[in-house]
Design a protein around this motif. Structure first.
Motif, PDB file in Angstrom:
ATOM      1  N   GLU A   1      -9.748  -8.597  -8.169  1.00  7.85           N
ATOM      2  CA  GLU A   1      -9.582  -8.771  -9.629  1.00  7.85           C
ATOM      3  C   GLU A   1     -10.295  -8.425 -10.652  1.00  7.85           C
ATOM      4  N   GLU A   2     -11.694  -7.843 -10.139  1.00  2.97           N
ATOM      5  CA  GLU A   2     -13.112  -7.278 -10.934  1.00  2.97           C
ATOM      6  C   GLU A   2     -12.533  -6.539 -11.708  1.00  2.97           C
ATOM      7  N   MET A   3     -11.958  -5.476 -10.641  1.00  4.03           N
ATOM      8  CA  MET A   3     -11.517  -4.128 -11.147  1.00  4.03           C
ATOM      9  C   MET A   3     -10.428  -4.047 -11.797  1.00  4.03           C
ATOM     10  N   ASP A   4      -9.541  -4.983 -11.320  1.00  3.50           N
ATOM     11  CA  ASP A   4      -7.916  -4.426 -11.414  1.00  3.50           C
ATOM     12  C   ASP A   4      -7.622  -3.663 -11.257  1.00  3.50           C
ATOM     13  N   ILE A   5      -7.285  -3.391  -9.899  1.00  3.75           N
ATOM     14  CA  ILE A   5      -6.756  -2.591  -8.664  1.00  3.75           C
ATOM     15  C   ILE A   5      -5.160  -2.714  -8.504  1.00  3.75           C
ATOM     16  N   ASP A   6      -4.704  -1.898  -8.482  1.00  2.00           N
ATOM     17  CA  ASP A   6      -3.291  -2.276  -8.887  1.00  2.00           C
ATOM     18  C   ASP A   6      -3.016  -3.049  -7.114  1.00  2.00           C
ATOM     19  N   VAL A   7      -2.432  -4.602  -7.139  1.00  2.00           N
ATOM     20  CA  VAL A   7      -2.345  -5.009  -5.958  1.00  2.00           C
ATOM     21  C   VAL A   7      -0.979  -5.003  -5.212  1.00  2.00           C
ATOM     22  N   LEU A   8       0.174  -4.041  -6.629  1.00  2.00           N
ATOM     23  CA  LEU A   8       1.066  -4.054  -5.759  1.00  2.00           C
ATOM     24  C   LEU A   8       1.877  -2.925  -4.171  1.00  2.00           C
ATOM     25  N   ALA A   9      -0.309  -2.066  -4.490  1.00  2.00           N
ATOM     26  CA  ALA A   9       0.460  -0.780  -3.927  1.00  2.00           C
ATOM     27  C   ALA A   9      -0.761  -2.167  -2.907  1.00  2.00           C
ATOM     28  N   GLU A  10       0.141  -0.854  -1.270  1.00  2.00           N
ATOM     29  CA  GLU A  10      -0.040  -0.727  -0.228  1.00  2.00           C
ATOM     30  C   GLU A  10      -0.809   0.625   0.200  1.00  2.00           C
ATOM     31  N   ALA A  11      -2.077   0.079   1.315  1.00  2.00           N
ATOM     32  CA  ALA A  11      -2.388   0.739   1.828  1.00  2.00           C
ATOM     33  C   ALA A  11      -1.763   0.702   3.314  1.00  2.00           C
ATOM     34  N   VAL A  12      -1.376   1.893   3.901  1.00  2.00           N
ATOM     35  CA  VAL A  12      -1.048   2.154   5.750  1.00  2.00           C
ATOM     36  C   VAL A  12      -2.087   3.233   6.428  1.00  2.00           C
ATOM     37  N   VAL A  13      -2.823   2.517   6.734  1.00  2.00           N
ATOM     38  CA  VAL A  13      -3.646   3.417   8.343  1.00  2.00           C
ATOM     39  C   VAL A  13      -2.576   2.734   9.773  1.00  2.00           C
ATOM     40  N   PHE A  14      -2.640   4.102   9.972  1.00  3.57           N
ATOM     41  CA  PHE A  14      -2.280   3.321  11.335  1.00  3.57           C
ATOM     42  C   PHE A  14      -1.494   2.746  11.731  1.00  3.57           C
ATOM     43  N   ASP A  15       0.168   2.911  10.692  1.00  3.51           N
ATOM     44  CA  ASP A  15       1.167   2.138  10.550  1.00  3.51           C
ATOM     45  C   ASP A  15       0.732   0.448  10.607  1.00  3.51           C
ATOM     46  N   GLN A  16      -0.319   0.424  10.372  1.00  2.00           N
ATOM     47  CA  GLN A  16      -0.675  -1.139   9.779  1.00  2.00           C
ATOM     48  C   GLN A  16      -1.446  -1.021   8.167  1.00  2.00           C
ATOM     49  N   SER A  17      -0.835  -2.228   7.413  1.00  5.07           N
ATOM     50  CA  SER A  17      -1.322  -2.357   5.864  1.00  5.07           C
ATOM     51  C   SER A  17      -2.816  -3.144   6.273  1.00  5.07           C
ATOM     52  N   VAL A  18      -3.648  -1.968   5.380  1.00  7.05           N
ATOM     53  CA  VAL A  18      -5.303  -2.672   5.453  1.00  7.05           C
ATOM     54  C   VAL A  18      -5.510  -2.346   4.273  1.00  7.05           C
ATOM     55  N   ARG A  19      -5.621  -3.806   3.501  1.00  8.35           N
ATOM     56  CA  ARG A  19      -6.374  -4.062   2.305  1.00  8.35           C
ATOM     57  C   ARG A  19      -7.696  -3.331   2.403  1.00  8.35           C
ATOM     58  N   GLY A  20      -8.468  -2.588   2.637  1.00  8.07           N
ATOM     59  CA  GLY A  20      -9.831  -2.830   2.732  1.00  8.07           C
ATOM     60  C   GLY A  20      -9.668  -1.849   2.773  1.00  8.07           C
ATOM     61  N   PHE A  21      -8.506  -0.562   2.966  1.00  9.89           N
ATOM     62  CA  PHE A  21      -8.269   1.240   2.744  1.00  9.89           C
ATOM     63  C   PHE A  21      -7.723   1.384   1.023  1.00  9.89           C
ATOM     64  N   GLN A  22      -6.673  -0.199   1.141  1.00  8.86           N
ATOM     65  CA  GLN A  22      -6.511   0.109  -0.678  1.00  8.86           C
ATOM     66  C   GLN A  22      -7.539   0.487  -1.281  1.00  8.86           C
ATOM     67  N   VAL A  23      -8.737  -0.356  -1.868  1.00 17.83           N
ATOM     68  CA  VAL A  23     -10.031  -0.529  -2.197  1.00 17.83           C
ATOM     69  C   VAL A  23     -10.086   0.964  -2.385  1.00 17.83           C
ATOM     70  N   ALA A  24     -11.034   1.054  -1.259  1.00 18.79           N
ATOM     71  CA  ALA A  24     -11.661   2.856  -0.460  1.00 18.79           C
ATOM     72  C   ALA A  24     -10.947   3.685  -1.256  1.00 18.79           C
ATOM     73  N   ALA A  25      -9.741   3.634  -0.945  1.00 24.24           N
ATOM     74  CA  ALA A  25      -8.478   5.133  -0.928  1.00 24.24           C
ATOM     75  C   ALA A  25      -8.919   4.967  -2.995  1.00 24.24           C
ATOM     76  N   THR A  26      -9.212   3.735  -3.298  1.00 22.15           N
ATOM     77  CA  THR A  26      -8.202   3.504  -4.763  1.00 22.15           C
ATOM     78  C   THR A  26      -9.469   3.786  -5.419  1.00 22.15           C
ATOM     79  N   CYS A  27     -10.519   3.894  -5.438  1.00 20.04           N
ATOM     80  CA  CYS A  27     -11.949   3.839  -5.834  1.00 20.04           C
ATOM     81  C   CYS A  27     -13.553   4.452  -5.324  1.00 20.04           C
TER      82      CYS A  27
END
Length: 291
Positions: free
Chosen positions: A67-93
């Motif tokens: 919320e603070e960084m206004d990151i697109d919460v509609l995006a999804e990060a998929v790692v090893f066929d799993q949805s992992v929100r933490g990797f979304q933050v890392a990859a985006t920022c």
């Protein structure tokens, strides 16, 4: 967990933030033994638990950070066929992830597939981002160069450093007009600039923890620093007097020592208010031994 704490310690940098998912304390380490239980387990090394508690206590939750960084919460990060929100933050920022050393997370980097809706046509667009992943102390040490450069990218010049330090460490840090001018004059390409970043952030972090820690301010400071000798003060004390924002004139005897080019950061710590004032950032001032 000992290795996990070592990873956090090895990857810590001035100004870097750690972000955890809100469910992290309930995560199981093994057979019903949660991270929360580990933090309270008196049979576990006290220093390891204290360090982890300190990190968790300061860290925003993943949801707060999104919320603070206004990151697109509609995006999804998929790692090893799993949805992992933490990797979304890392990859985006352009950040790194920290993983417990279990397969398949013991690799660096980790490819992250970012998937998001493209416009209003209900079609997905996909991007693969190679994200640094710290899973052992050795992997953190191998990423030292990347981590150091990441800090520099967050502070491109002295003006940004001043603004961020003033906000992040409010109300426990203050700069004199002299120190502000000196910081704002730094373009970011100077040899001393990475060291100035470290010193300013270290002073702010030390001030933030001073009330809880107690004792003398300098005892908690992870920098080479010292008080000026009386001989130097008697002869050159006037060089160390700077005007506070209030208009008061104050002598700044204590200073941290930057190796390259002999720079100094002169500061004063108030034992009552638990605030630190940075008075001067620049070349070595005159000392009696130079006479």
């Amino acid at each position: 967990m000992a290795e996990f704490v070592n990873v956090l310690r090895a990857s810590a940098r001035p100004g870097m933030r750690v972000v955890f998912g809100s469910e992290v304390l309930s995560a199981f380490l093994a057979g019903g033994y949660s991270l929360g239980r580990w933090l309270d387990d008196t049979e576990v090394d006290f220093d390891e638990r204290l360090y982890a508690r300190t990190v968790f206590g300061k860290a925003p939750t993943l949801e707060e950070y999104l919320e603070e960084m206004d990151i697109d919460v509609l995006a999804e990060a998929v790692v090893f066929d799993q949805s992992v929100r933490g990797f979304q933050v890392a990859a985006t920022c352009d950040s790194a992830t920290v993983s417990l050393g279990n397969a398949p997370w013991t690799r660096d980097p980790i490819p992250v597939r970012l998937q998001r809706l493209a416009g209003n046509d209900a079609n997905f667009e996909e991007e693969v981002v190679e994200t640094p992943n710290l899973y052992s102390q050795q992997s953190s040490e191998a990423r030292c160069g990347w981590l150091d450069n990441r800090v520099l990218r967050g502070f491109p010049n002295g003006g940004v450093l001043f603004e961020k330090a003033t906000i992040d460490f409010s109300p426990v840090i203050e700069f004199t007009n002299t120190a502000e001018r000196q910081l704002r004059a730094l373009r970011g390409s100077e040899i001393v600039f990475p060291h100035v970043i470290r010193h300013v952030i270290a002073l702010g972090q030390c001030a933030q923890g001073w009330s809880a820690r107690g004792g003398a301010f300098a005892d908690g400071l992870d920098l080479r620093c010292s008080d000026e000798s009386n001989t130097t003060i008697n002869k050159y004390g006037h060089e160390r007097v700077f005007i506070l924002r209030s208009g008061e004139r104050k002598m700044f005897r204590w200073h941290s020592k930057i190796g390259p080019q002999g720079w100094r950061v002169h500061f004063a710590a108030d034992d009552v208010t638990k605030r630190v004032i940075i008075g001067y950032i620049g070349e070595h001032l005159s000392t009696a031994s130079e006479s």
